[in-house]
Write a protein that holds these residues in place. Structure first.
Motif, PDB file in Angstrom:
ATOM      1  N   PRO A 124      41.829  78.479  22.150  1.00 47.60           N
ATOM      2  CA  PRO A 124      42.884  77.528  21.773  1.00 47.60           C
ATOM      3  C   PRO A 124      43.876  77.345  22.916  1.00 47.60           C
ATOM      4  O   PRO A 124      44.651  78.242  23.236  1.00 47.60           O
ATOM      5  N   MET A 125      43.844  76.189  23.562  1.00 51.97           N
ATOM      6  CA  MET A 125      44.700  75.933  24.717  1.00 51.97           C
ATOM      7  C   MET A 125      45.145  74.481  24.707  1.00 51.97           C
ATOM      8  O   MET A 125      44.391  73.589  24.320  1.00 51.97           O
ATOM      9  N   ASP A 126      46.397  74.250  25.160  1.00 54.41           N
ATOM     10  CA  ASP A 126      46.907  72.888  25.301  1.00 54.41           C
ATOM     11  C   ASP A 126      46.591  72.332  26.688  1.00 54.41           C
ATOM     12  O   ASP A 126      46.471  71.120  26.868  1.00 54.41           O
ATOM     13  N   ALA A 127      46.496  73.197  27.682  1.00 55.61           N
ATOM     14  CA  ALA A 127      46.244  72.791  29.061  1.00 55.61           C
ATOM     15  C   ALA A 127      45.713  74.009  29.810  1.00 55.61           C
ATOM     16  O   ALA A 127      45.802  75.138  29.321  1.00 55.61           O
ATOM     17  N   VAL A 128      45.158  73.755  30.998  1.00 56.96           N
ATOM     18  CA  VAL A 128      44.542  74.840  31.761  1.00 56.96           C
ATOM     19  C   VAL A 128      44.900  74.713  33.235  1.00 56.96           C
ATOM     20  O   VAL A 128      44.895  73.615  33.792  1.00 56.96           O
ATOM     21  N   VAL A 129      45.191  75.870  33.852  1.00 51.33           N
ATOM     22  CA  VAL A 129      45.335  75.961  35.302  1.00 51.33           C
ATOM     23  C   VAL A 129      44.124  76.704  35.828  1.00 51.33           C
ATOM     24  O   VAL A 129      43.828  77.817  35.387  1.00 51.33           O
ATOM     25  N   GLY A 317      52.363  78.358  42.082  1.00 51.15           N
ATOM     26  CA  GLY A 317      52.302  78.522  40.632  1.00 51.15           C
ATOM     27  C   GLY A 317      53.305  77.642  39.918  1.00 51.15           C
ATOM     28  O   GLY A 317      53.000  77.030  38.884  1.00 51.15           O
ATOM     29  N   ARG A 318      54.503  77.564  40.465  1.00 48.12           N
ATOM     30  CA  ARG A 318      55.522  76.718  39.844  1.00 48.12           C
ATOM     31  C   ARG A 318      55.129  75.250  39.869  1.00 48.12           C
ATOM     32  O   ARG A 318      55.347  74.523  38.897  1.00 48.12           O
ATOM     33  N   ALA A 319      54.550  74.808  40.981  1.00 46.71           N
ATOM     34  CA  ALA A 319      54.107  73.411  41.068  1.00 46.71           C
ATOM     35  C   ALA A 319      53.041  73.118  40.021  1.00 46.71           C
ATOM     36  O   ALA A 319      53.039  72.043  39.393  1.00 46.71           O
ATOM     37  N   ALA A 320      52.135  74.065  39.807  1.00 48.23           N
ATOM     38  CA  ALA A 320      51.119  73.883  38.767  1.00 48.23           C
ATOM     39  C   ALA A 320      51.761  73.852  37.386  1.00 48.23           C
ATOM     40  O   ALA A 320      51.389  73.039  36.528  1.00 48.23           O
ATOM     41  N   GLY A 321      52.737  74.731  37.156  1.00 44.80           N
ATOM     42  CA  GLY A 321      53.423  74.745  35.871  1.00 44.80           C
ATOM     43  C   GLY A 321      54.181  73.461  35.598  1.00 44.80           C
ATOM     44  O   GLY A 321      54.163  72.924  34.484  1.00 44.80           O
ATOM     45  N   VAL A 322      54.864  72.928  36.628  1.00 43.09           N
ATOM     46  CA  VAL A 322      55.581  71.662  36.479  1.00 43.09           C
ATOM     47  C   VAL A 322      54.608  70.541  36.126  1.00 43.09           C
ATOM     48  O   VAL A 322      54.877  69.701  35.247  1.00 43.09           O
ATOM     49  N   ALA A 323      53.460  70.512  36.786  1.00 45.20           N
ATOM     50  CA  ALA A 323      52.466  69.476  36.511  1.00 45.20           C
ATOM     51  C   ALA A 323      51.961  69.565  35.075  1.00 45.20           C
ATOM     52  O   ALA A 323      51.795  68.539  34.395  1.00 45.20           O
ATOM     53  N   MET A 327      52.366  66.672  32.184  1.00 44.48           N
ATOM     54  CA  MET A 327      51.211  66.127  31.466  1.00 44.48           C
ATOM     55  C   MET A 327      51.389  66.209  29.955  1.00 44.48           C
ATOM     56  O   MET A 327      51.131  65.251  29.225  1.00 44.48           O
ATOM     57  N   LEU A 328      51.826  67.372  29.488  1.00 45.07           N
ATOM     58  CA  LEU A 328      51.963  67.566  28.049  1.00 45.07           C
ATOM     59  C   LEU A 328      53.100  66.744  27.466  1.00 45.07           C
ATOM     60  O   LEU A 328      53.070  66.399  26.275  1.00 45.07           O
ATOM     61  N   HIS A 334      52.313  65.113  39.514  1.00 42.80           N
ATOM     62  CA  HIS A 334      52.080  64.828  40.931  1.00 42.80           C
ATOM     63  C   HIS A 334      51.427  66.025  41.617  1.00 42.80           C
ATOM     64  O   HIS A 334      51.814  67.180  41.385  1.00 42.80           O
ATOM     65  N   PRO A 335      50.452  65.773  42.494  1.00 41.06           N
ATOM     66  CA  PRO A 335      49.856  66.856  43.287  1.00 41.06           C
ATOM     67  C   PRO A 335      50.840  67.344  44.342  1.00 41.06           C
ATOM     68  O   PRO A 335      51.861  66.708  44.609  1.00 41.06           O
TER      69      PRO A 335
END
Length: 353
Positions: A124-129, A317-323, A327-328, A334-335
């Protein structure tokens, strides 16, 4: 006189982490039940949560967010316990946890080591890194696409439509190699991260290189080969001191063809190279120069100050979290691409003689 009644702000996971004296990612994992969190640490986190009246991710908030689970998955390349021995992985998790805290989400750690496809398929996941060092990255992307889950990849080259947080792996490795060339080294070898999905150890032949699937490994190899096209390389099973030790012994076994410098694709691998040199009674850097990649503290490395490329793992990691949050929440994500910084330590010098 009118009295204004204010509702106390709901406590956050970050506040719980501060009170418990742990990182955001450790606090998140204590709630999710994943990761090698000791019973004592979990009890400390839960006690802090109780003191602050924090009950974990708010089910009401999840319901308002269209029935979301409140979980962000992170897919790693190795077993969870092994991943938590890697300071870069921990730093990236901390960065992700800092940012997804604003939507009250927790972390769920998944790995692609062994048979984990079913877990990725139904967790159960809303998004994935996705951590892009993984040789199985393309498989994870295919599975998660079928589920329609928002994806962000840290490094790697998964697909044009997967948002990626990049790292200048080739350019940074070229800088390290050029540093050795400027010192006068000609016989240089490479200790590489895992190259393929099977994580097979051993010399990297042209055939193995052509079949390689780990984008991070391939990019760092390309950067070193830009300067030393014929540099032999040895693939390991991952970023571990023991793997660097094993690889270095293989590369240094023959005194007649022994390299004068080794480029390691992580600082943990570099620490293993230095340990092998010591076991062979080779002085670093007088007999063997060593360069790493990451810029992390490695226990037991003193008195060496490793020459390395410092990468901003928390920021990645923070940039991935912000993305993920964007999205959600329906915003455009943004990349980003991050640049490593060369650090000159005391593990490199001109070759002897």
């Amino acid at each position: 006189m009118d009295e204004t009644i204010t509702t106390p702000a709901r406590p956050t996971l970050a506040a719980v982490a501060r009170l418990a004296g742990v990182s955001n990612s450790t606090a998140s994992l204590a709630f999710s039940g994943t990761g090698p969190v000791s019973d004592a640490t979990r009890d400390r986190v839960l006690a802090a949560a109780k003191e602050l009246n924090y009950a974990g991710p708010d089910p009401r908030a999840r319901s308002l967010r269209r029935g979301r689970s409140g979980i962000v998955g992170v897919v790693m390349e190795e077993r969870v316990r092994d991943a938590f021995h890697d300071p870069i992985k921990i730093a990236m998790l901390d960065g992700i946890a800092q940012e997804i805290g604003v939507i009250d989400a927790g972390l769920l750690i998944l790995t692609d080591a062994g048979d984990t496809a079913q877990r990725i398929d139904d967790a159960p996941m809303d998004a994935v890194v996705l951590i892009g060092c993984s040789p199985r990255l393309d498989e994870s992307v295919a599975i998660l696409r079928q589920r329609g889950i928002p994806l962000v990849a840290i490094e790697g080259d998964p697909a044009d439509d997967v948002l990626t947080i990049g790292q200048d792996n080739r350019d940074a490795s070229r800088i390290a190699a050029q540093h050795l060339a400027d010192l006068g080294h000609e016989r240089v070898a490479i200790v590489a991260l895992s190259l393929d999905r099977d994580r097979t150890r051993g010399p990297i032949t042209p055939e193995r290189l052509a079949r390689g699937t780990s984008n991070t490994t391939l990019a760092r190899l390309a950067g070193a080969h830009d300067v030393f096209p014929d540099a032999p390389a040895y693939a390991t099973r991952g970023s571990f001191v023991e793997e660097g030790l094993r690889a270095a012994h293989a590369l240094l076994a023959d005194p007649a063809s022994r390299p004068t410098a080794i480029i390691a694709q992580s600082d943990l691998l570099a620490a293993g190279v230095i340990r092998a040199a010591e076991e062979l009674e080779l002085a670093v850097p007088a007999d063997l120069s060593v360069v790493g990649f990451d810029g992390v503290r490695v226990d037991g490395l003193w008195p060496y100050d490793l020459t390395t490329l410092v990468q901003p793992a928390v920021d990645k990691g923070r940039a991935a979290g912000v993305a993920i949050v964007d999205m959600l929440d329906g915003r455009t994500a943004h990349p980003a691409t991050f640049t490593s910084v060369f650090h000159l330590g005391n593990t490199t010098a001109p070759p002897a003689g």
